[in-house]
Design an enzyme around this catalytic site. Structure first.
Site, PDB file in Angstrom:
ATOM      1  N   ASP A 472       8.458  -2.654   3.268  1.00 32.32           N
ATOM      2  CA  ASP A 472       7.288  -3.510   3.097  1.00 32.32           C
ATOM      3  C   ASP A 472       6.522  -3.669   4.419  1.00 32.32           C
ATOM      4  OD1 ASP A 472       5.586  -5.128   1.647  1.00 32.32           O
ATOM      5  OD2 ASP A 472       7.158  -6.456   0.910  1.00 32.32           O
ATOM      6  N   ASP A 541       0.793  -5.819  -6.000  1.00 33.84           N
ATOM      7  CA  ASP A 541       1.600  -7.007  -6.308  1.00 33.84           C
ATOM      8  C   ASP A 541       1.162  -7.624  -7.620  1.00 33.84           C
ATOM      9  OD1 ASP A 541       3.262  -6.913  -4.188  1.00 33.84           O
ATOM     10  OD2 ASP A 541       2.467  -8.660  -3.135  1.00 33.84           O
TER      11      ASP A 541
HETATM   12  C1  DGJ Z   1       5.374  -8.277  -0.833  1.00 32.04           C
HETATM   13  C2  DGJ Z   1       5.749  -7.261  -1.862  1.00 32.04           C
HETATM   14  O1  DGJ Z   1       4.633  -6.621  -2.358  1.00 32.04           O
HETATM   15  C3  DGJ Z   1       6.555  -7.933  -2.965  1.00 32.04           C
HETATM   16  O2  DGJ Z   1       6.841  -7.014  -3.977  1.00 32.04           O
HETATM   17  C4  DGJ Z   1       7.798  -8.483  -2.356  1.00 32.04           C
HETATM   18  O3  DGJ Z   1       8.625  -7.442  -1.892  1.00 32.04           O
HETATM   19  C5  DGJ Z   1       7.472  -9.427  -1.225  1.00 32.04           C
HETATM   20  N1  DGJ Z   1       6.579  -8.838  -0.272  1.00 32.04           N
HETATM   21  C6  DGJ Z   1       8.706  -9.897  -0.505  1.00 32.04           C
HETATM   22  O4  DGJ Z   1       8.438 -10.662   0.581  1.00 32.04           O
END
Ligand code: DGJ
Length: 721
Positions: A472, A541
């Site tokens: 991430d 997301d």
């Molecule tokens: C952002 C990501 O896009 C989510 O799927 C998740 O992993 C969160 N971060 C976790 O902090």
């Protein structure tokens, strides 16, 4: 296929496309970019006239001027009044005039050192054009690679300083292309956080259309890609060219229509906040750009781009490897989990046929929320009820693979790492930090930071049998100012990218059996630079099935479906608060790499049955979705109430249709399928219904939809045996 040189002409020909360049007394002129031509005799040459207010490099020839010639480099400051491809500060000015002095043809590809480069695949050949500016004492090398199995040509440039003095690069594009006047549309994939990659199409007019990022990443708002298409091009007809960059940092791409209505395209590193000091004998390398051509409409362009990315960019081991159906605990638990909860989730997932269990954020250090602990990559054994390896065994014992979330490039102020190395964060002296998600970025332009990250994550992956990593990246770069001098600071954001690529290249080479997925709050770094190391990307997301339709649709223009994670989540959806049927959520996620991101233990028995049916069906249609040819049947954008996508592979086809809002008293939609064999009979799975390919394509398939919002249908046809 390949490179040929004849009568001062260079032919760079991939499967169905050619780029033809002329060497006119050292000037490199672009004669053709488009459909393949093997023998060229100047039929389309611009008539050379004495244009008012044009500059002439020679007093004898008033008809030859740089602003009317189609070029790939351009001489800066000598009368080519369009956007330049290069600006270098040397001696007292920035003027450059590069002349071709040599060339070479090399078997295979040449890698852009330190930067993501394509794999050569079956057969490729590279033309190296060597240009010199004898006043500035600079050598510019242009690399063009032609591939046998695709209509894509890739290119990059290097600049060498052979003077005794240092020079400063202020701009060096990866490629520039001048194209003839015509009515064009420009198509880009734009958006924002949680609505990435929506298609924007507009007419090109005199002036410059440009997109860029200065966030230190490609960003959610734009994709490092620009499609130039005939203004009448449709999904099925018309010519188009896609320019894309294999780079995840600050980029720019533009299409400029000049006063003569000719068009200049360019793509490369963003000039904004960028300069590169090139000392004597040093070489600068640009990121690789990709140009893909098709005369088969936007579907044809998609097919070429998707194939190239799948076969030449995604790590080879994963380009033809089916992706596991996963469960991710993020939207199921967020930070609130313990070992018992995770094992319950894994239990349920394995019973429903899922193949990979992913433990998301919150497993390390003091990470109970998103305010702290980034950088402290030690397992919180209290929270996990034991070691990470013990948890992995629990998951493996249930017949599933194990995946783990990490965010290596970040640091929290509230962390042991920050206590030990506050100077490792990106920052400017005497200025306070800018926070985003309450975190800072590590300075990957510092080799010590890269070495530390290599060791930390190599260790994590060596000591634990991890099958998948979700990498991430949850903020963008600000306060860029770690350099000791102005120029060092100007170099920092690109030096960061070199450090990032060194890190991911190392880890993915050391751990080839780990499937890496890139994420940046969804699609904040969903680009070809990332895909070179991460075979898949978490596209957004936003897990709402309806909001996903344009995101997935836009992504399909250039990226293969196999690169796109897509999850079924809870209803009401956590981002949009929308209530949608479970079936629709499944159908939409099945148009990508299917996963689930909700608490499976809380589902009703009926929903659990649906999950296991969806997973079983997905395992059958997975090759179609992940390796098939994609057709966009109905565009979900611009006020459309419907979306439809079809995949065809090996005499099978699957069609997914979504109707957004309920309608009343309207005739049902009839979908005309594409890409089938006219005389072949296809049976609709789960029924005895059989239709010929001709009937499905030319008469179509009428959809019987009941009343209700957000309803979907999926049709899976298999060739009748
Ligand atoms: C952002 C990501 O896009 C989510 O799927 C998740 O992993 C969160 N971060 C976790 O902090």
């Amino acid at each position: 296929m390949g490179i040929t040189v004849k009568d001062n002409l260079f032919y760079i020909s991939s499967k169905d496309s050619s780029l033809i360049l002329e060497n006119r007394q050292g000037d490199l002129l672009l004669k053709h970019l488009g459909k393949r031509i093997t023998s060229y005799h100047f039929s389309n040459t611009v008539f050379e006239k004495d244009h008012a207010f044009s500059g002439n490099p020679s007093p004898e020839i008033r008809t030859y001027s740089y602003d009317t010639q189609r070029q790939v480099v351009g001489s800066y400051g000598f009368g080519d009044f369009r956007h330049p491809s290069i600006r270098v500060q040397h001696q007292t000015n920035e003027l450059t005039q590069f002349k071709l002095v040599d060339f070479d043809i090399i078997d295979g590809i040449v890698e852009a050192q330190g930067l993501p480069s394509p794999h050569s695949g079956e057969k490729a050949e590279t033309l190296v054009l060597v240009l010199e500016d004898s006043v500035a004492k600079l050598t510019l090398r242009l690399y063009y690679t032609a591939f046998e199995d695709t209509s894509t040509i890739t290119t990059f440039a290097t600049l060498k300083n052979w003077s005794d003095e240092e020079v400063v690069i202020h701009r060096l594009l990866s490629t520039m292309l001048d194209l003839p006047a015509k009515k064009y549309d420009v198509l880009t994939l734009q958006g924002a956080y949680a609505r990435e990659k929506t298609v924007r199409r507009q007419a090109l007019q005199q002036g410059t259309f440009s997109i860029s990022s200065n966030r230190g990443a490609s960003g959610h708002g734009q994709t490092p890609a620009l499609i130039l298409t005939d203004n009448h091009a449709t999904e099925d007809s018309g010519e188009s060219i896609a320019l894309q960059l294999l780079y995840s940092g600050n980029f720019q791409a533009f299409a400029q229509e000049n006063q003569l209505k000719e068009v200049r395209l360019g793509i490369g590193i963003n000039d904004d906040n960028f300069a590169w000091e090139l000392k004597a004998e040093e070489i600068f390398v640009t990121p690789v750009a990709m140009m893909t051509y098709s005369d088969q409409g936007l579907t044809g362009l998609t097919e070429e781009s998707q194939k190239f990315v799948q076969n030449h960019i995604i790590p080879q081991k994963y380009s033809q490897k089916e992706r596991p159906v996963l469960i991710n605990n993020w939207e199921a638990t967020y930070f609130d989990f313990n070992q018992k909860k995770l094992v319950e989730l894994a239990d349920e997932a394995s019973q429903l046929g899922l193949e990979l269990f992913v433990l998301d954020d919150g497993w390390f250090g003091n990470r109970f929320d998103d305010n702290r602990a980034l950088g402290d990559w030690t397992v919180n054994e209290e929270k996990l009820g034991g070691s990470l390896s013990a948890l992995i065994s629990e998951v493996h014992d249930r017949g599933m693979q194990f995946g783990l979330w990490v965010e290596p490039e970040m640091i929290s102020e509230d962390s042991e790492l920050y206590q030990a190395h506050p100077d490792w964060a990106i920052q400017t002296p005497e200025r306070s930090h800018t926070y985003s998600r309450n975190q800072l970025m590590l300075n990957l332009a510092n080799p010590k930071v890269v070495a530390y990250l290599k060791e930390t994550f190599h260790d994590l992956l060596t000591k634990n049998p991890i099958d998948y990593i979700k990498w991430d990246y949850n903020r963008n770069m600000t306060n860029v100012g770690n350099g000791d001098t102005y120029l060092e600071t100007q170099m920092q954001s690109h030096a960061y990218m070199l450090g990032f690529y060194e890190l991911v290249d190392y880890l993915t080479r050391q751990h080839p059996n780990v499937l890496f997925e890139s994420c940046s709050g969804g699609g904040g770094r969903n680009d070809l630079g990332a895909m070179r190391y991460f075979p898949q990307v978490w596209a957004s997301d936003n897990t709402d099935a309806i909001a996903r339709l344009p995101i997935q649709y836009g992504s399909s223009y250039l990226y293969p479906t196999i690169s796109m994670g897509a999850h079924v989540s809870a209803s009401p959806n956590h981002q949009m608060c929308r209530v949608t049927p479970f079936q629709t959520r499944g159908h939409v996620a099945m148009m990508g790499n299917l996963g689930y991101e909700l608490d499976l233990t809380k589902l009703t028995e009926e929903e659990k049955t649906l999950v296991s049916e969806q997973v079983a069906l997905y395992k059958k249609i997975r090759p179609l979705v992940q390796f098939g040819k994609q057709y966009r049947l109905i565009n979900p954008e611009q006020g459309s109430n419907e979306a439809a996508v079809q995949f065809v592979y090996d005499n099978q086809t699957v069609v997914t249709y979504v109707r957004i809002q309920s309608t009343i008293e309207t005739i049902e939609t009839t979908l005309k399928l594409k890409g089938l064999e006219t005389e072949t009979l296809y049976r609709l799975e789960g029924t005895e219904l059989v239709y010929s390919g001709a009937e499905l394509m030319y008469a179509g398939l009428t959809l019987d939809m009941p009343s209700g919002d957000y309803l979907s249908r999926q049709f899976y046809f298999v060739k009748q045996s």
